[in-house]
Motif scaffolding. Sequence first.
Motif, PDB file in Angstrom:
ATOM      1  N   THR A 100      44.372  56.663  39.262  1.00  0.00           N
ATOM      2  CA  THR A 100      45.407  55.688  39.617  1.00  0.00           C
ATOM      3  C   THR A 100      46.543  56.357  40.366  1.00  0.00           C
ATOM      4  N   TYR A 101      46.960  57.544  39.894  1.00  0.00           N
ATOM      5  CA  TYR A 101      48.033  58.273  40.561  1.00  0.00           C
ATOM      6  C   TYR A 101      47.644  58.647  41.991  1.00  0.00           C
ATOM      7  N   LEU A 102      46.419  59.127  42.168  1.00  0.00           N
ATOM      8  CA  LEU A 102      45.965  59.521  43.503  1.00  0.00           C
ATOM      9  C   LEU A 102      45.905  58.331  44.449  1.00  0.00           C
ATOM     10  N   GLU A 103      45.381  57.218  43.962  1.00  0.00           N
ATOM     11  CA  GLU A 103      45.291  56.013  44.792  1.00  0.00           C
ATOM     12  C   GLU A 103      46.682  55.509  45.166  1.00  0.00           C
ATOM     13  N   TRP A 104      47.614  55.556  44.224  1.00  0.00           N
ATOM     14  CA  TRP A 104      48.976  55.094  44.470  1.00  0.00           C
ATOM     15  C   TRP A 104      49.668  55.964  45.515  1.00  0.00           C
ATOM     16  N   LEU A 105      49.457  57.264  45.422  1.00  0.00           N
ATOM     17  CA  LEU A 105      50.152  58.204  46.293  1.00  0.00           C
ATOM     18  C   LEU A 105      49.774  58.017  47.759  1.00  0.00           C
ATOM     19  N   VAL A 106      48.543  57.622  48.039  1.00  0.00           N
ATOM     20  CA  VAL A 106      48.089  57.518  49.432  1.00  0.00           C
ATOM     21  C   VAL A 106      48.153  56.100  49.974  1.00  0.00           C
ATOM     22  N   ASP A 107      48.548  55.130  49.154  1.00  0.00           N
ATOM     23  CA  ASP A 107      48.589  53.721  49.574  1.00  0.00           C
ATOM     24  C   ASP A 107      50.011  53.354  49.995  1.00  0.00           C
ATOM     25  N   ASP A 108      50.239  53.221  51.299  1.00  0.00           N
ATOM     26  CA  ASP A 108      51.583  52.921  51.806  1.00  0.00           C
ATOM     27  C   ASP A 108      52.045  51.517  51.438  1.00  0.00           C
ATOM     28  N   THR A 109      51.141  50.656  51.020  1.00  0.00           N
ATOM     29  CA  THR A 109      51.551  49.316  50.600  1.00  0.00           C
ATOM     30  C   THR A 109      52.117  49.319  49.185  1.00  0.00           C
ATOM     31  N   LYS A 110      51.963  50.433  48.477  1.00  0.00           N
ATOM     32  CA  LYS A 110      52.437  50.511  47.093  1.00  0.00           C
ATOM     33  C   LYS A 110      53.548  51.548  46.918  1.00  0.00           C
ATOM     34  N   LEU A 148      41.560  68.601  33.303  1.00  0.00           N
ATOM     35  CA  LEU A 148      42.175  67.939  34.456  1.00  0.00           C
ATOM     36  C   LEU A 148      41.660  68.524  35.763  1.00  0.00           C
ATOM     37  N   MET A 149      41.510  69.845  35.824  1.00  0.00           N
ATOM     38  CA  MET A 149      40.970  70.470  37.025  1.00  0.00           C
ATOM     39  C   MET A 149      39.571  69.945  37.329  1.00  0.00           C
ATOM     40  N   GLN A 150      38.756  69.829  36.297  1.00  0.00           N
ATOM     41  CA  GLN A 150      37.404  69.329  36.482  1.00  0.00           C
ATOM     42  C   GLN A 150      37.417  67.888  37.003  1.00  0.00           C
ATOM     43  N   LYS A 151      38.303  67.066  36.444  1.00  0.00           N
ATOM     44  CA  LYS A 151      38.394  65.674  36.864  1.00  0.00           C
ATOM     45  C   LYS A 151      38.854  65.569  38.317  1.00  0.00           C
ATOM     46  N   LEU A 152      39.840  66.375  38.707  1.00  0.00           N
ATOM     47  CA  LEU A 152      40.344  66.342  40.081  1.00  0.00           C
ATOM     48  C   LEU A 152      39.272  66.775  41.079  1.00  0.00           C
ATOM     49  N   ARG A 153      38.457  67.740  40.684  1.00  0.00           N
ATOM     50  CA  ARG A 153      37.398  68.209  41.576  1.00  0.00           C
ATOM     51  C   ARG A 153      36.275  67.187  41.710  1.00  0.00           C
ATOM     52  N   GLU A 154      36.184  66.273  40.752  1.00  0.00           N
ATOM     53  CA  GLU A 154      35.229  65.165  40.871  1.00  0.00           C
ATOM     54  C   GLU A 154      35.744  64.098  41.837  1.00  0.00           C
ATOM     55  N   LEU A 155      37.085  63.977  41.916  1.00  0.00           N
ATOM     56  CA  LEU A 155      37.696  62.922  42.723  1.00  0.00           C
ATOM     57  C   LEU A 155      38.046  63.364  44.135  1.00  0.00           C
ATOM     58  N   LEU A 156      38.232  64.676  44.336  1.00  0.00           N
ATOM     59  CA  LEU A 156      38.678  65.200  45.621  1.00  0.00           C
ATOM     60  C   LEU A 156      37.790  66.354  46.079  1.00  0.00           C
ATOM     61  N   PRO A 157      37.777  66.645  47.384  1.00  0.00           N
ATOM     62  CA  PRO A 157      37.111  67.870  47.843  1.00  0.00           C
ATOM     63  C   PRO A 157      37.730  69.087  47.160  1.00  0.00           C
ATOM     64  N   VAL A 158      36.899  70.062  46.834  1.00  0.00           N
ATOM     65  CA  VAL A 158      37.352  71.218  46.068  1.00  0.00           C
ATOM     66  C   VAL A 158      38.521  71.927  46.744  1.00  0.00           C
ATOM     67  N   ARG A 159      38.504  72.023  48.077  1.00  0.00           N
ATOM     68  CA  ARG A 159      39.561  72.758  48.777  1.00  0.00           C
ATOM     69  C   ARG A 159      40.919  72.054  48.699  1.00  0.00           C
TER      70      ARG A 159
END
Length: 390
Positions: A98-108, A6-17
């Motif tokens: 999907t979780y990350l996209e949902w969390l930042v989308d105010d329309t959802k 999961l850590m590896q996947k998150l670092r692929e989707l987001l900046p490491v920091r």
Amino acid sequence: GLGSVLMQKLRELLPVRQVCDLSLPEEPVRTLEAFCKTPDLRCLVCGGDGTVTWVLNEIDAMNMAPEPGVGIAPTGTGNDLARSLGWGGSFKLSEVSTYLEWLVDDTKTHRVTLDQWRTAFVYDREDVNIWRRSFSDESDFPLCRMEEWTDIRDVKPELPAIRYDARPEDKVAFIAHFQNYFSIGLDAHIALKFHHLRESKKCTCVFANGCGKAVYAYYGASATFNICRLPPLLAQRLDVYKLCKGLAGKDAIWDTVPIGSRVRELVAININSYAGSGVDLWRKPGTDFGAQAPSDKNLELVSVKNGFHQGMLMAGMASATKVAQEPGFWTHVRQPVPMQIDGEAFEAPIPCDVLMDLNKQVPMFLGPKPFRTGFYTSQTVPGSTIGGWP
């Protein structure tokens, strides 16, 4: 294991920091400090109920204003809060984007408030010192991760005066917080067995391969059918009092709560999912009680008679007994009995007083998987079928 993947996947989707490794001793404080001034900060906590409580406590300790809203990727064993908030009760690696996209989308997504409850365990200081010295390693002391108050005068005004004829300096309090539930008796007995097995080095491979839920189910089934190993009747070991509505501090008035002579489990519950299985202990309101809501500043207290009753609850074939619905409870524990707070179980060999009252309300986000929408109001959340909380 799942954590490293999961850590590896998150670092692929987001900046490491922006990815916080909670296994590091300096986390999550370091990452929260780095982003504490970010406007509209949002956090996705990947873990179970205990991990969510830990992160919320760290946010509270930092006095972040405004506090960041929190979503949940349910990678733990129970995941009751994630399930109740609509994030699901289990996790697939393919869903993290999907979780990350949902969390930042105010329309959802939709921000809601959730009651967070303070639990104060008050002991005689000398009893605690003797108990603590029985552990060669301080980290093995069951209360070591709780906040310790050596001056209990901040707690004392909330407690019945009859319990505090002793001097405040003779007492010590350990403080913990919960969002889901606090329980005493049978289910804590099961959770404690599960915890001891999880901490055993011999069984590391069992939990590393995702079999934790199966082990917990086994212990639950054993309690259902093995009446010889059930914890004792609670009426023999403790007394329960409720805080009358609208009163607090020095004006607090406490009334005795009759729990029944055959009860082996009491649960003070704040949400509509219990024991990692989605069981709704409160269900529909009765003639003497109102509906349950996670932000109404009330706790619901229910009782379970025995292991068979517990098994019927898990199967959806029985209901827990409604006992009280109040803004706070106080329990005087005369003899040792297992307890658990949001799945973290322990048993103290000494008497104590347990106070539960509202700590604060925390901002959370609803997820993309509706769960029992009747628990919410009729307010529509953009992009989903979930109703919003008051």
